[in-house]
Write a protein that holds these residues in place. Sequence first.
Motif, short mmCIF file in Angstrom:
data_model
loop_
_atom_site.label_atom_id
_atom_site.label_comp_id
_atom_site.label_asym_id
_atom_site.label_seq_id
_atom_site.Cartn_x
_atom_site.Cartn_y
_atom_site.Cartn_z
N ILE A 124 3.87 84.50 -5.60
CA ILE A 124 3.56 84.91 -4.23
C ILE A 124 4.28 84.03 -3.22
O ILE A 124 4.90 84.51 -2.26
N MET A 128 7.22 85.19 -0.57
CA MET A 128 7.06 85.00 0.87
C MET A 128 8.20 84.15 1.44
O MET A 128 8.70 84.41 2.53
N SER A 129 8.61 83.13 0.69
CA SER A 129 9.68 82.26 1.16
C SER A 129 10.98 83.02 1.34
O SER A 129 11.67 82.89 2.37
N GLY A 131 11.23 86.24 1.74
CA GLY A 131 11.00 87.20 2.82
C GLY A 131 11.15 86.58 4.19
O GLY A 131 11.77 87.16 5.09
N ILE A 132 10.59 85.38 4.38
CA ILE A 132 10.70 84.70 5.67
C ILE A 132 12.14 84.32 5.96
O ILE A 132 12.63 84.51 7.08
N SER A 219 11.30 77.88 5.62
CA SER A 219 10.69 79.10 5.07
C SER A 219 9.72 78.78 3.94
O SER A 219 8.62 79.36 3.88
N SER A 223 5.69 79.26 3.83
CA SER A 223 5.10 80.14 2.82
C SER A 223 3.91 79.49 2.14
O SER A 223 2.92 80.17 1.83
N LEU A 226 1.17 79.78 4.70
CA LEU A 226 0.69 81.16 4.82
C LEU A 226 -0.14 81.57 3.61
O LEU A 226 -1.07 82.37 3.73
N TYR A 227 0.20 81.03 2.45
CA TYR A 227 -0.57 81.38 1.24
C TYR A 227 -2.05 81.08 1.43
O TYR A 227 -2.91 81.85 1.00
N HIS A 231 -4.11 85.92 5.00
CA HIS A 231 -4.52 86.82 3.94
C HIS A 231 -5.68 87.66 4.40
O HIS A 231 -6.33 87.38 5.39
N PHE A 242 -1.63 88.96 0.81
CA PHE A 242 -0.79 88.04 1.57
C PHE A 242 0.27 88.83 2.32
O PHE A 242 0.88 89.75 1.79
N PHE A 244 3.77 88.86 4.76
CA PHE A 244 4.95 88.11 5.15
C PHE A 244 5.99 89.07 5.75
O PHE A 244 6.01 90.25 5.41
#
Length: 260
Positions: A124, A128-129, A131-132, A219, A223, A226-227, A231, A242, A244
């Motif tokens: 995850i 996300m990393s 994606g950012i 990033s 992430s 954000l984890y 959420h 989660f 992103f």
Amino acid sequence: MKFLIFLLLPLTISAQNDSLNTSIKDSAVVTTNNMIVRDSVQAPFKLKGRQFIIPGALITYGVLATETKWFKKVNFDTRNEIMEDHPTFRTTIDNYTQFLPGAAVFALQAFGVKGESSVKKELIVYAMSIGISTAIVIPTKRLTKQERPDGSNNQSFPSGHTAIAFASAEFLRREYWNVSPWIGVAGYAVAAGTGILRMYNNKHWLGDVAAGAGVGILSTTLSYWLYDRVHIGGKNKKNQVFIFPGYSNNQFSIGLIKQF
């Protein structure tokens, strides 16, 4: 100057490690039969100002390299020196090395070398990393419209390959610093090599690579944060989603990962 990333490598690892040590100290421990066992529940990841110093400095350098005369000259001097020494150099290996540190995390897990997180969390966080990084890099390329050194297009700034490479390296470092600091060093060396290969391929200026490195580190840091905080599902861990950002085909998107 073409080795700027290598010169910043030890400083980057050292500064980022401060935040990791803090989270380790915050983790709960219990004593059983005179043995110390770490609680499986880790403290939430905390953002601190010092975590933004190195990525901020790299991104600032990259911006200066596109906007100021002296730093632009450094870009051209570095490019000209590389082309003078290696005019015919070309490789596609940088298309793969950008993901190598991230892949190493899952390879180590497969061989039984446990990192700081579960495989599920790692998947995850890494998604996300990436994606950012993508959500930052692609729109910035279209806004700045900086021409590549080889003149192939005007999407040079910042380097997307380098951003993903450093996002991957920071991911590897955070997961395995306590197993061996040299694992993180190796990941950052691969990331730095990816950035240098982009310059040797005449696809990016030095400033593009520096900014990409900063975006990548930032990033991954975001992430992890954000984890724990972005959420849906509250305290019910079996029902977490989660969120992103993403960017593809000239459109922004929101990515969702459901944790079962």
